[in-house]
Design a protein around this motif. Structure first.
Motif, short mmCIF file in Angstrom:
data_model
loop_
_atom_site.label_atom_id
_atom_site.label_comp_id
_atom_site.label_asym_id
_atom_site.label_seq_id
_atom_site.Cartn_x
_atom_site.Cartn_y
_atom_site.Cartn_z
N PRO A 350 0.81 -1.23 0.00
CA PRO A 350 0.00 0.00 0.00
C PRO A 350 0.84 1.27 0.00
N GLN A 351 0.31 2.28 -0.68
CA GLN A 351 0.93 3.61 -0.69
C GLN A 351 -0.10 4.66 -0.29
N LEU A 352 0.20 5.44 0.73
CA LEU A 352 -0.61 6.58 1.12
C LEU A 352 -0.18 7.80 0.28
N THR A 353 -0.96 8.87 0.38
CA THR A 353 -0.63 10.10 -0.35
C THR A 353 -0.77 11.30 0.57
N SER A 354 0.29 12.11 0.63
CA SER A 354 0.25 13.37 1.36
C SER A 354 0.69 14.48 0.41
N GLY A 355 -0.16 15.47 0.25
CA GLY A 355 0.17 16.60 -0.61
C GLY A 355 -0.45 17.87 -0.04
N TYR A 356 -0.99 18.70 -0.90
CA TYR A 356 -1.56 19.96 -0.46
C TYR A 356 -2.93 20.15 -1.11
N ALA A 357 -3.79 20.89 -0.41
CA ALA A 357 -5.09 21.21 -0.96
C ALA A 357 -4.93 22.22 -2.10
N PHE A 358 -5.78 22.08 -3.11
CA PHE A 358 -5.61 22.93 -4.29
C PHE A 358 -6.96 23.24 -4.92
N GLU A 359 -6.97 24.29 -5.69
CA GLU A 359 -8.10 24.62 -6.57
C GLU A 359 -7.51 24.87 -7.95
N GLY A 360 -8.00 24.16 -8.93
CA GLY A 360 -7.43 24.26 -10.27
C GLY A 360 -6.40 23.18 -10.46
N ARG A 361 -6.51 22.46 -11.56
CA ARG A 361 -5.69 21.28 -11.79
C ARG A 361 -4.19 21.58 -11.84
N ASP A 362 -3.79 22.77 -12.24
CA ASP A 362 -2.38 23.08 -12.40
C ASP A 362 -1.74 23.69 -11.17
N ALA A 363 -2.51 23.98 -10.15
CA ALA A 363 -2.01 24.74 -9.01
C ALA A 363 -0.81 24.07 -8.36
N GLY A 364 0.27 24.83 -8.23
CA GLY A 364 1.47 24.29 -7.60
C GLY A 364 1.41 24.39 -6.08
#
Length: 501
Positions: A350-364
């Motif tokens: 299994p792999q979990l995912t940690s990233g950031y909340a975003f609006e807009g598909r390209d948002a860095g």
């Protein structure tokens, strides 16, 4: 001693010839024998927890310093590896996908320097956590105009001084635009450009040697292995040739998106190393949305997916959370429920995912005035999923009590097979299900919105178990059964690592 006195009483009664005394003596002997057997009965025999670590986490767009700071926590809660974003120099821009447009193989990016990358690998290693680097080796940039990369390297679309020249790229003749259009055409998928990204001729010796040198360089910094980005767009024999000669034990994980009716399938790549199984994530999404986590769901060749030992299972990744193909952090408790299933089920790594909340598909990712990504932190992150995150907020599922509890559950049950699949016919319990992992554990799910009380049959040894999620004590009776209230969109997880012995 009690049996000795009772035998003496029996002999005395026989000598006296008294029926009443005989009956009393016999009763005393039976009671003494029963008491003796009870005293000699062994305590319940619980299997020892397996103490397994195999789960990883994608720390999408986390800086090297931030990952280094988080690794002690990751090791403590039982995670085995971290997948980083690509570490090489890339084109300049605020979007997340600039990291997937290399302009050189220098370890210098928006996420940190070579020195910071090496320090991260060392810090995580001290915490018992391996680093897997995302390796972009299928292509270079997708920019038509010449430019200068993040670390100052000049480049053109098909020219990267000191690294690749125009003759090192495919010239696509299969597609009228030069880009991949028809995924049913194997040659087009593996020789044409993926959204204008300059496609490397990975079948040539020179390109292979330079790509292998890049991987060797990362290995010299201590990484444990690689995620091969866009593996589907390279023939499996090209990948095999590039990774050939890497040290034994190097982790090779591959991104091959399964597409129905397409000629290129993940099974072709499995010999080189495990592959992300996208059908798993799609199936899990479907089950959660239907409000029933099917304990009898079939994965592996029987279910038209990769064998378990060749599969990386996941709920979402940085692509699917943006294209809506799977659940994501935006689904709150439903996403947490799917993550619990991921960790409780024996299929795949299994792999979990940690990233950031975003609006807009390209948002860095959040960045400073110079474009450097700011350090993430989970120190003050919520201990459970939220109904909404402000854009730019770092999302930390490994901080959730549910996820931490299921990581402990997974470690305790090890590779025990799935048993005791449970579902209910009663209307009020149709969202409730569960399965066991032999005598090592049992997990119950409620995919409905409201709580439900149910009785589950398990292979657990009778005893008092502490739920890995809520901390409540649950009694498993002599028949391996327990009755409990399962919260709406919630989980109960019992395992041998948390039982009164």
């Amino acid at each position: 001693m009690h049996r000795t006195r009772s035998l003496r009483a029996l002999r005395g009664a026989l000598s006296a010839g008294s029926a009443g005394a005989l009956r009393a003596a016999l009763a005393g002997l039976v009671a003494a024998v029963t008491l003796g057997l009870a005293a000699c009965s062994p305590a319940p025999s619980f299997p020892e927890p397996a103490d397994r670590r195999d789960a990883g986490i994608l720390m999408f767009q986390w800086t090297w310093d931030a990952i280094a700071a988080e690794c002690p926590t990751l090791g403590e809660i039982g995670l085995d590896w971290v997948l980083t974003s690509p570490p090489q120099e890339h084109v300049v821009g605020p979007q997340w996908w600039v990291a997937y447009q290399p302009v050189s193989h220098r370890i210098e990016s928006r996420l940190g320097s070579r020195e910071q990358f090496a320090a991260m690998v060392e810090s995580c290693g001290e915490a018992g956590v391996d680093i897997v680097a995302d390796a972009v080796i299928n292509h270079m940039s997708g920019q038509d105009d010449p430019g200068v990369g993040w670390a100052g390297s000049e480049y053109d679309h098909y020219s990267y001084p000191g690294l690749f020249a125009p003759e090192d790229f495919h010239r696509c003749t299969e597609s009228p635009t030069g880009d991949i259009i028809d995924y049913r055409d194997r040659d087009e998928v593996q020789r044409c450009e993926l959204v204008n990204l300059a496609d490397l001729a990975t079948g040539t010796d020179g390109v292979r040697e330079r790509l292998r040198a890049y991987l060797d360089d990362l290995l010299s910094l201590g990484v444990a292995g690689f995620r091969i980005d866009a593996a589907k767009h390279m023939p499996p024999e090209d990948i095999a040739a590039i990774v050939d000669g890497l040290p034994e034990g190097t982790r090779i994980y591959q991104e091959v998106i399964r597409g129905q009716g397409e000629p290129i399938q993940p099974e072709e790549y499995a010999e080189a190393g495990p592959v992300w199984e996208f059908s798993y994530a799609r199936t899990l999404t479907s089950m959660v949305e239907s409000r029933f986590l099917n304990p009898d769901v079939r994965f592996g060749p029987e279910g038209r997916t990769l064998p378990s030992e060749r599969a990386i299972s996941f709920v979402d990744n940085h692509d699917t959370e943006r294209n809506g193909e799977t659940l994501s952090y935006k689904d709150g408790e439903a996403y947490a429920l799917a993550t619990a299933f991921l960790l409780a089920h024996p299929y795949g790594t299994p792999q979990l995912t940690s990233g950031y909340a975003f609006e807009g598909r390209d948002a860095g990712a959040p960045a400073d005035g110079e474009g450097r990504v700011v350090d993430a932190s989970c120190a003050d992150a919520p201990r459970g999923p939220q109904p909404r995150y402000e854009p730019g907020t770092w999302v930390c599922p490994h901080n959730w009590d549910l996820v931490r509890g299921l990581l402990v559950f997974r470690a305790a049950v090890g590779d025990a097979p799935l048993t005791d699949a449970t579902e209910f016919e009663a209307r009020e319990l149709r969202s409730v299900s569960g399965f066991g992992r032999g005598a090592y554990g049992f997990v119950a799910f409620n995919a409905g919105a409201t709580s439900a009380t149910a009785t589950f049959g398990t292979s657990l040894v009778p005893g008092r178990y502490t739920d890995a999620v809520s901390g409540a004590v649950i009694e498993v009776d002599g028949d391996g059964r327990f009755t409990a209230e399962v919260p709406g969109l919630g989980v109960i997880a019992l395992h041998v690592g948390a039982v009164e012995r």
